[in-house]
Design a protein around this motif. Sequence first.
Motif, PDB file in Angstrom:
ATOM      1  N   LYS A 176       0.837  -1.193   0.000  1.00 13.57           N
ATOM      2  CA  LYS A 176       0.000   0.000   0.000  1.00 13.57           C
ATOM      3  C   LYS A 176       0.876   1.250   0.000  1.00 13.57           C
ATOM      4  O   LYS A 176       2.035   1.201   0.393  1.00 13.57           O
ATOM      5  CB  LYS A 176      -0.934   0.011   1.216  1.00 13.57           C
ATOM      6  CG  LYS A 176      -1.917  -1.151   1.250  1.00 13.57           C
ATOM      7  CD  LYS A 176      -2.821  -1.074   2.467  1.00 13.57           C
ATOM      8  CE  LYS A 176      -3.832  -2.223   2.496  1.00 13.57           C
ATOM      9  NZ  LYS A 176      -4.725  -2.139   3.675  1.00 13.57           N
ATOM     10  N   ALA A 224      -4.434   0.837  -0.742  1.00  9.17           N
ATOM     11  CA  ALA A 224      -4.211  -0.075  -1.850  1.00  9.17           C
ATOM     12  C   ALA A 224      -4.549   0.640  -3.160  1.00  9.17           C
ATOM     13  O   ALA A 224      -5.328   1.596  -3.172  1.00  9.17           O
ATOM     14  CB  ALA A 224      -5.087  -1.326  -1.695  1.00  9.17           C
ATOM     15  N   PRO A 225      -3.983   0.197  -4.285  1.00 13.35           N
ATOM     16  CA  PRO A 225      -4.240   0.889  -5.553  1.00 13.35           C
ATOM     17  C   PRO A 225      -5.696   0.875  -5.986  1.00 13.35           C
ATOM     18  O   PRO A 225      -6.146   1.764  -6.704  1.00 13.35           O
ATOM     19  CB  PRO A 225      -3.355   0.127  -6.558  1.00 13.35           C
ATOM     20  CG  PRO A 225      -3.064  -1.181  -5.904  1.00 13.35           C
ATOM     21  CD  PRO A 225      -3.034  -0.913  -4.433  1.00 13.35           C
ATOM     22  N   ASP A 226      -6.454  -0.127  -5.539  1.00 17.10           N
ATOM     23  CA  ASP A 226      -7.869  -0.196  -5.913  1.00 17.10           C
ATOM     24  C   ASP A 226      -8.772   0.421  -4.846  1.00 17.10           C
ATOM     25  O   ASP A 226      -9.997   0.299  -4.913  1.00 17.10           O
ATOM     26  CB  ASP A 226      -8.290  -1.641  -6.176  1.00 17.10           C
ATOM     27  CG  ASP A 226      -8.059  -2.544  -4.973  1.00 17.10           C
ATOM     28  OD1 ASP A 226      -7.449  -2.089  -3.981  1.00 17.10           O
ATOM     29  OD2 ASP A 226      -8.491  -3.717  -5.028  1.00 17.10           O
ATOM     30  N   GLY A 227      -8.201   1.106  -3.878  1.00 20.86           N
ATOM     31  CA  GLY A 227      -9.006   1.727  -2.828  1.00 20.86           C
ATOM     32  C   GLY A 227      -8.557   3.141  -2.506  1.00 20.86           C
ATOM     33  O   GLY A 227      -8.570   3.557  -1.340  1.00 20.86           O
ATOM     34  N   LEU A 228      -8.179   3.886  -3.533  1.00 17.99           N
ATOM     35  CA  LEU A 228      -7.679   5.242  -3.319  1.00 17.99           C
ATOM     36  C   LEU A 228      -8.805   6.180  -2.904  1.00 17.99           C
ATOM     37  O   LEU A 228      -9.933   6.080  -3.404  1.00 17.99           O
ATOM     38  CB  LEU A 228      -7.010   5.767  -4.581  1.00 17.99           C
ATOM     39  CG  LEU A 228      -5.753   5.028  -5.056  1.00 17.99           C
ATOM     40  CD1 LEU A 228      -5.256   5.610  -6.367  1.00 17.99           C
ATOM     41  CD2 LEU A 228      -4.665   5.088  -3.986  1.00 17.99           C
ATOM     42  N   GLU A 272      -4.650   9.980  -9.976  1.00 20.81           N
ATOM     43  CA  GLU A 272      -4.671   8.529  -9.827  1.00 20.81           C
ATOM     44  C   GLU A 272      -3.638   7.891 -10.750  1.00 20.81           C
ATOM     45  O   GLU A 272      -2.964   6.919 -10.374  1.00 20.81           O
ATOM     46  CB  GLU A 272      -6.066   7.987 -10.142  1.00 20.81           C
ATOM     47  CG  GLU A 272      -6.194   6.489  -9.950  1.00 20.81           C
ATOM     48  CD  GLU A 272      -7.617   5.978 -10.107  1.00 20.81           C
ATOM     49  OE1 GLU A 272      -7.773   4.786 -10.424  1.00 20.81           O
ATOM     50  OE2 GLU A 272      -8.557   6.774  -9.912  1.00 20.81           O
ATOM     51  N   GLU A 273      -3.486   8.429 -11.941  1.00 18.46           N
ATOM     52  CA  GLU A 273      -2.484   7.912 -12.875  1.00 18.46           C
ATOM     53  C   GLU A 273      -1.074   8.021 -12.283  1.00 18.46           C
ATOM     54  O   GLU A 273      -0.261   7.090 -12.405  1.00 18.46           O
ATOM     55  CB  GLU A 273      -2.558   8.689 -14.198  1.00 18.46           C
ATOM     56  CG  GLU A 273      -1.540   8.238 -15.221  1.00 18.46           C
ATOM     57  CD  GLU A 273      -1.580   9.080 -16.495  1.00 18.46           C
ATOM     58  OE1 GLU A 273      -0.912   8.691 -17.471  1.00 18.46           O
ATOM     59  OE2 GLU A 273      -2.273  10.116 -16.506  1.00 18.46           O
ATOM     60  N   ARG A 299      -0.642   5.396  -9.541  1.00 19.89           N
ATOM     61  CA  ARG A 299      -0.450   4.059 -10.124  1.00 19.89           C
ATOM     62  C   ARG A 299       0.955   3.927 -10.723  1.00 19.89           C
ATOM     63  O   ARG A 299       1.559   2.836 -10.684  1.00 19.89           O
ATOM     64  CB  ARG A 299      -1.524   3.779 -11.169  1.00 19.89           C
ATOM     65  CG  ARG A 299      -2.919   3.665 -10.559  1.00 19.89           C
ATOM     66  CD  ARG A 299      -3.963   3.173 -11.538  1.00 19.89           C
ATOM     67  NE  ARG A 299      -5.272   3.133 -10.911  1.00 19.89           N
ATOM     68  CZ  ARG A 299      -5.696   2.174 -10.088  1.00 19.89           C
ATOM     69  NH1 ARG A 299      -4.895   1.147  -9.813  1.00 19.89           N
ATOM     70  NH2 ARG A 299      -6.902   2.222  -9.556  1.00 19.89           N
ATOM     71  N   GLU A 347       3.763   1.023  -9.887  1.00 21.39           N
ATOM     72  CA  GLU A 347       4.511   0.275 -10.890  1.00 21.39           C
ATOM     73  C   GLU A 347       5.997   0.303 -10.576  1.00 21.39           C
ATOM     74  O   GLU A 347       6.697  -0.718 -10.697  1.00 21.39           O
ATOM     75  CB  GLU A 347       4.247   0.856 -12.280  1.00 21.39           C
ATOM     76  CG  GLU A 347       2.842   0.609 -12.814  1.00 21.39           C
ATOM     77  CD  GLU A 347       2.628   1.239 -14.181  1.00 21.39           C
ATOM     78  OE1 GLU A 347       3.640   1.503 -14.875  1.00 21.39           O
ATOM     79  OE2 GLU A 347       1.470   1.480 -14.549  1.00 21.39           O
TER      80      GLU A 347
END
Length: 206
Positions: free
Chosen positions: A82, A172-176, A186-187, A190, A194
């Motif tokens: 995270k 987590a990346p899917d819970g920003l 968001e980009e 992410r 990476e």
Amino acid sequence: MKRTDRWLAWAVELQSIAQAGLTYGKDPYDRERYARIREISAEIMAHMADIPLEKVKDLFCNETGYQTPKLDTRAAIFADGKILLVRENDGRWSLPGGWCDVNVSVGENTIKEVKEEAGLDVTADRIIAVQDRAKHNLPLYAYGVCKVFVQCSVTGGRFEPNIETTEYRYFAPDGLPELAAEKNTEEQIRMCFEAYRSENWHALFD
């Protein structure tokens, strides 16, 4: 560039030309003309962006010397897959960071900003990316900004109340949460994930 954004590019270019003229021009009449060009650029900005003229002048017309972009550092700190974000006073979230002070390096500024906003001691480990803010973030600013994303590791510390942030959490990346998109999108978050997952990350730059 979008057609609707061309006025901003024109205003910024006029301001840059005027600043250079005021810095290097010797003739008093030319300097007077350059000063007026700078005023016109500020008036364009204030009118089109619906910002008070005095505020635009504070941001737009107070620098001297050859115009160069400002530096903004953003720290990417990870734990258990995270990323750490700090909560701004308006409730939105961002990577710890801010303007690079004149008397510190990019690495030193990244460490300082994390300490101020999250209360944590960190090491600045590697550059993730150097981005031209105008290509990635809105709203557009009246001056150039280079954003430097730096991966960091925590060595100690704890959160302390401060005037800029109210807390920090790992996401987590899917819970920003709702992001302060003028500081980080968001980009961009992410992109940091990476880099964190890659052992052989090569710094990106515009």
